[in-house]
Scaffold this motif. Structure first.
Motif, PDB file in Angstrom:
ATOM      1  N   SER A  38      48.764 -22.133 -40.324  1.00  0.00           N
ATOM      2  CA  SER A  38      47.798 -22.551 -40.498  1.00  0.00           C
ATOM      3  C   SER A  38      47.333 -20.750 -40.562  1.00  0.00           C
ATOM      4  CB  SER A  38      47.046 -22.865 -39.381  1.00  0.00           C
ATOM      5  OG  SER A  38      45.810 -22.584 -39.693  1.00  0.00           O
ATOM      6  N   ALA A  39      47.565 -20.034 -39.917  1.00  0.00           N
ATOM      7  CA  ALA A  39      47.512 -18.111 -40.309  1.00  0.00           C
ATOM      8  C   ALA A  39      48.045 -17.503 -41.506  1.00  0.00           C
ATOM      9  CB  ALA A  39      47.916 -17.326 -39.234  1.00  0.00           C
ATOM     10  N   CYS A  40      49.777 -17.870 -42.153  1.00  0.00           N
ATOM     11  CA  CYS A  40      49.950 -17.867 -43.545  1.00  0.00           C
ATOM     12  C   CYS A  40      49.175 -17.979 -44.626  1.00  0.00           C
ATOM     13  CB  CYS A  40      50.794 -18.261 -43.661  1.00  0.00           C
ATOM     14  SG  CYS A  40      52.119 -17.430 -42.411  1.00  0.00           S
ATOM     15  N   ARG A  41      48.117 -19.896 -44.492  1.00  0.00           N
ATOM     16  CA  ARG A  41      47.884 -20.285 -45.404  1.00  0.00           C
ATOM     17  C   ARG A  41      46.374 -19.634 -45.630  1.00  0.00           C
ATOM     18  NH1 ARG A  41      46.468 -25.750 -43.406  1.00  0.00           N
ATOM     19  NH2 ARG A  41      44.590 -24.767 -42.502  1.00  0.00           N
ATOM     20  N   ASN A  42      45.769 -19.582 -44.514  1.00  0.00           N
ATOM     21  CA  ASN A  42      44.536 -18.902 -44.550  1.00  0.00           C
ATOM     22  C   ASN A  42      44.716 -17.185 -45.226  1.00  0.00           C
ATOM     23  OD1 ASN A  42      43.171 -20.610 -43.790  1.00  0.00           O
ATOM     24  ND2 ASN A  42      43.340 -20.309 -41.759  1.00  0.00           N
ATOM     25  N   LEU A  43      45.422 -16.810 -45.076  1.00  0.00           N
ATOM     26  CA  LEU A  43      45.720 -15.250 -45.013  1.00  0.00           C
ATOM     27  C   LEU A  43      46.410 -15.240 -47.245  1.00  0.00           C
ATOM     28  CD1 LEU A  43      48.353 -13.604 -42.361  1.00  0.00           C
ATOM     29  CD2 LEU A  43      46.188 -12.671 -43.445  1.00  0.00           C
ATOM     30  N   TRP A  44      46.892 -16.302 -47.417  1.00  0.00           N
ATOM     31  CA  TRP A  44      47.296 -16.769 -48.597  1.00  0.00           C
ATOM     32  C   TRP A  44      46.108 -16.973 -49.454  1.00  0.00           C
ATOM     33  CZ3 TRP A  44      49.597 -14.260 -51.997  1.00  0.00           C
ATOM     34  CH2 TRP A  44      50.070 -15.076 -53.327  1.00  0.00           C
ATOM     35  N   ARG A  45      45.543 -17.668 -48.808  1.00  0.00           N
ATOM     36  CA  ARG A  45      44.162 -18.050 -49.524  1.00  0.00           C
ATOM     37  C   ARG A  45      42.712 -17.240 -49.460  1.00  0.00           C
ATOM     38  NH1 ARG A  45      43.513 -23.732 -47.065  1.00  0.00           N
ATOM     39  NH2 ARG A  45      44.431 -25.398 -48.364  1.00  0.00           N
ATOM     40  N   ARG A  46      43.064 -16.106 -48.976  1.00  0.00           N
ATOM     41  CA  ARG A  46      42.035 -15.081 -48.467  1.00  0.00           C
ATOM     42  C   ARG A  46      42.426 -14.097 -50.039  1.00  0.00           C
ATOM     43  NH1 ARG A  46      38.460 -13.451 -46.268  1.00  0.00           N
ATOM     44  NH2 ARG A  46      38.611 -10.477 -45.819  1.00  0.00           N
ATOM     45  N   GLU A  47      44.206 -13.536 -49.787  1.00  0.00           N
ATOM     46  CA  GLU A  47      44.454 -13.056 -50.452  1.00  0.00           C
ATOM     47  C   GLU A  47      44.897 -13.583 -52.493  1.00  0.00           C
ATOM     48  OE1 GLU A  47      46.665  -9.585 -52.416  1.00  0.00           O
ATOM     49  OE2 GLU A  47      46.475  -9.994 -50.131  1.00  0.00           O
ATOM     50  N   LEU A  48      44.713 -14.568 -52.490  1.00  0.00           N
ATOM     51  CA  LEU A  48      43.993 -15.883 -53.828  1.00  0.00           C
ATOM     52  C   LEU A  48      42.886 -15.201 -54.724  1.00  0.00           C
ATOM     53  CD1 LEU A  48      46.198 -18.289 -54.102  1.00  0.00           C
ATOM     54  CD2 LEU A  48      46.675 -16.705 -54.961  1.00  0.00           C
TER      55      LEU A  48
END
Length: 188
Positions: free
Chosen positions: A77-87
């Motif tokens: 979940s933390a990775c998913r949120n970070l990647w969405r933020r990065e995009l």
């Protein structure tokens, strides 16, 4: 005796390499798959994975917390949120200025931690709702059409479903706003 998520989190924060290796083996392939399906590459997935680990460790050292789900799910979940933020960030800004990059990195870590805390509060309060509300809201958040919800859950009309979803969302909002963490998160 199997190791608990609480123990895993403590080991992760203390820098034990075995737990990092285990997480890399179990969770990283899922992260890589998610990132590559969402406009990223393997290097992006590795960066996100490392940032998420650092974020979790820093947060745990700052304020010890427990995980309601599994450490694997929490990390994903933390990775998913970070990647969405990065995009989202990539859509807005492109820069090579190193000083700006460093301050942006710190700001991104802070924002990602804040988003994770918001997500955890939301999940915790969602779990406090009745089973019917949880089921309705999960279908609603998955964008299942009202007519399908009517059929699936046996309601009479779309309007009944709309009203029930509105009531459940109101209950959820009240639960979140009553929690002391809400004001702390909101102020940041």
């Amino acid at each position: 005796m199997p190791i608990t998520d609480k123990d895993q989190l403590k080991q992760l924060a203390s820098g034990e390499k075995k737990i990092v290796q285990d997480l890399y083996t179990k969770v990283f392939p899922k992260i890589a798959s998610f990132v590559m399906k969402n406009n990223g590459g393997l290097q992006d997935a590795e960066d996100v994975f490392q940032k998420a680990l650092m974020q979790i460790i820093a947060r745990y050292k700052l304020n010890t917390f427990t995980i309601e789900s599994s450490l694997d799910g929490f990390l994903f979940s933390a990775c998913r949120n970070l990647w969405r933020r990065e995009l989202n960030k990539q859509k807005r800004i492109v820069t090579n200025d190193e000083a700006l990059e460093h301050s942006k990195e710190t700001e991104d870590m802070t924002m990602a931690t804040l988003e994770q805390e918001k997500w955890e509060l939301f999940q915790e309060k969602l779990a406090e709702l009745s089973d019917n509300c949880k089921q309705l809201l999960q279908l609603f958040f998955q964008k299942v059409p009202y007519k399908d919800i009517v059929e699936k859950l046996g309601y009479n009309t779309d309007n009944v479903v709309r009203q029930r979803i509105f009531n459940c969302k109101s209950q959820l909002t009240k639960l979140i706003k009553k929690d002391s963490r809400y004001n702390q998160i909101k102020e940041l």
